[in-house]
Design an enzyme around this catalytic site. Structure first.
Site, PDB file in Angstrom:
ATOM      1  CE  LYS A   1       8.784   5.422  -9.169  1.00  0.00           C
ATOM      2  NZ  LYS A   1       7.309   5.448  -8.953  1.00  0.00           N
TER       3      LYS A   1
ATOM      4  NE  ARG B   1       2.239  -0.544  12.986  1.00  0.00           N
ATOM      5  CZ  ARG B   1       2.297   0.425  12.065  1.00  0.00           C
ATOM      6  NH1 ARG B   1       2.324   0.118  10.804  1.00  0.00           N
ATOM      7  NH2 ARG B   1       2.303   1.694  12.424  1.00  0.00           N
TER       8      ARG B   1
ATOM      9  CG  ASN C   1      10.079  -4.064   0.461  1.00  0.00           C
ATOM     10  OD1 ASN C   1       9.166  -3.596  -0.237  1.00  0.00           O
ATOM     11  ND2 ASN C   1      10.807  -3.291   1.253  1.00  0.00           N
TER      12      ASN C   1
ATOM     13  CG  HIS D   1      14.521   0.225   0.577  1.00  0.00           C
ATOM     14  ND1 HIS D   1      13.514   0.855   1.293  1.00  0.00           N
ATOM     15  CD2 HIS D   1      15.639   0.955   0.783  1.00  0.00           C
ATOM     16  CE1 HIS D   1      14.017   1.905   1.904  1.00  0.00           C
ATOM     17  NE2 HIS D   1      15.307   1.990   1.609  1.00  0.00           N
TER      18      HIS D   1
ATOM     19  N   GLY E   1       2.140   2.328  -8.868  1.00  0.00           N
ATOM     20  CA  GLY E   1       1.947   1.000  -9.441  1.00  0.00           C
ATOM     21  C   GLY E   1       2.802   0.702 -10.667  1.00  0.00           C
ATOM     22  CB  SER E   2       5.644   2.297 -12.373  1.00  0.00           C
ATOM     23  OG  SER E   2       6.698   2.383 -11.455  1.00  0.00           O
TER      24      SER E   2
HETATM   25  C1  GRF Z   1       9.760   1.832  -5.808  1.00  0.00           C
HETATM   26  O1  GRF Z   1      10.828   2.724  -5.962  1.00  0.00           O
HETATM   27  C2  GRF Z   1      10.070   0.833  -4.701  1.00  0.00           C
HETATM   28  O2  GRF Z   1      11.423   0.558  -4.568  1.00  0.00           O
HETATM   29  C3  GRF Z   1       9.577   1.564  -3.478  1.00  0.00           C
HETATM   30  O3  GRF Z   1       8.406   2.205  -3.907  1.00  0.00           O
HETATM   31  C4  GRF Z   1       8.504   2.516  -5.304  1.00  0.00           C
HETATM   32  C5  GRF Z   1       7.241   2.033  -5.951  1.00  0.00           C
HETATM   33  O4  GRF Z   1       7.013   2.650  -7.188  1.00  0.00           O
HETATM   34  N1  GRF Z   1       9.390   0.669  -2.361  1.00  0.00           N
HETATM   35  P1  GRF Z   1       5.627   2.442  -7.972  1.00  0.00           P
HETATM   36  O5  GRF Z   1       4.501   2.871  -7.071  1.00  0.00           O
HETATM   37  O6  GRF Z   1       5.523   0.990  -8.313  1.00  0.00           O
HETATM   38  O7  GRF Z   1       5.754   3.290  -9.199  1.00  0.00           O
END
Ligand code: GRF
Length: 194
Positions: A167, A61, A103, A105, A13-14
């Protein structure tokens, strides 16, 4: 009227935290499992919803995705930002929720889509990787690219150290892009009404 944002999480959740710090109009936080992200959100007083997903052949799903889309309409959401959300939703989501789904990535798409993008980049031996903010669409990690930023891979990097540097970039870039898109959406709706 301010657009209503939902943030989807599955992990630390960062990125969610960076969106909270950026004061984005988050109306609820959704998770597919109990995770740090959902704890952060509820500790800070945000509405949270968690629909625990199943694993294995019993996972339906489409049914899961329909439940998610009901939540989006219950909360009258205008835009979704996936922030480390690990469940691939069924394509019915695009029919039920024709609003932007974003999203983030951790690679320079189209290189290294899918799971373990950071490990894939390290194992391939590329010298530069990074992050991509993009629209979600039916094919995984393939929607139109909104923004990208490069991160250099250092000789001593591990998956953890490299992912953390990516991140760090994402925590600045993603909230900024979400804010821009919300502003854009508000302008478009306004000009249509006029
Ligand atoms: C990030 O690196 C994002 O690009 C990927 O998942 C990670 C999420 O990081 N899809 P966090 O859980 O928000 O710390």
């Amino acid at each position: 009227m301010t657009k209503r944002l939902a943030v989807f999480v599955s992990g630390e959740g960062s990125l969610l935290k960076s969106m909270i710090d950026a004061d984005l109009p988050i109306h609820f936080v959704f998770a597919d499992r109990m995770c740090e992200g959902i704890h952060i959100a509820s500790a800070l007083g945000f509405e949270t919803e968690c629909i625990q997903r199943e694993y294995g052949v019993s996972f339906n799903r489409k049914k899961y995705t329909l439940e998610v889309s009901h939540l989006l309409s219950d909360y009258a959401i205008d835009i979704v930002a996936m922030a480390g959300f690990m469940t691939v939703l069924d394509e019915v989501i695009f029919e039920k929720f024709p609003e932007p789904i974003l999203n983030c990535h951790p690679s320079l798409l189209p290189a290294f889509p899918g799971k373990d993008a950071v490990r894939q980049a390290l194992e391939y031996g590329v010298k530069i990787t990074g992050t991509t903010i993009h629209y979600a669409e039916k094919s995984l990690d393939a929607g139109a690219i909104i923004a990208q930023e490069a991160v250099r891979i250092e000789r001593q990097d591990t998956v953890k150290s490299l992912h953390e540097r990516i991140k760090k970039v994402e925590r600045i870039l993603y909230p900024k892009m979400v804010r821009n898109i919300i502003a854009d959406l508000s302008r478009k709706r306004f000009s249509i009404v006029r």
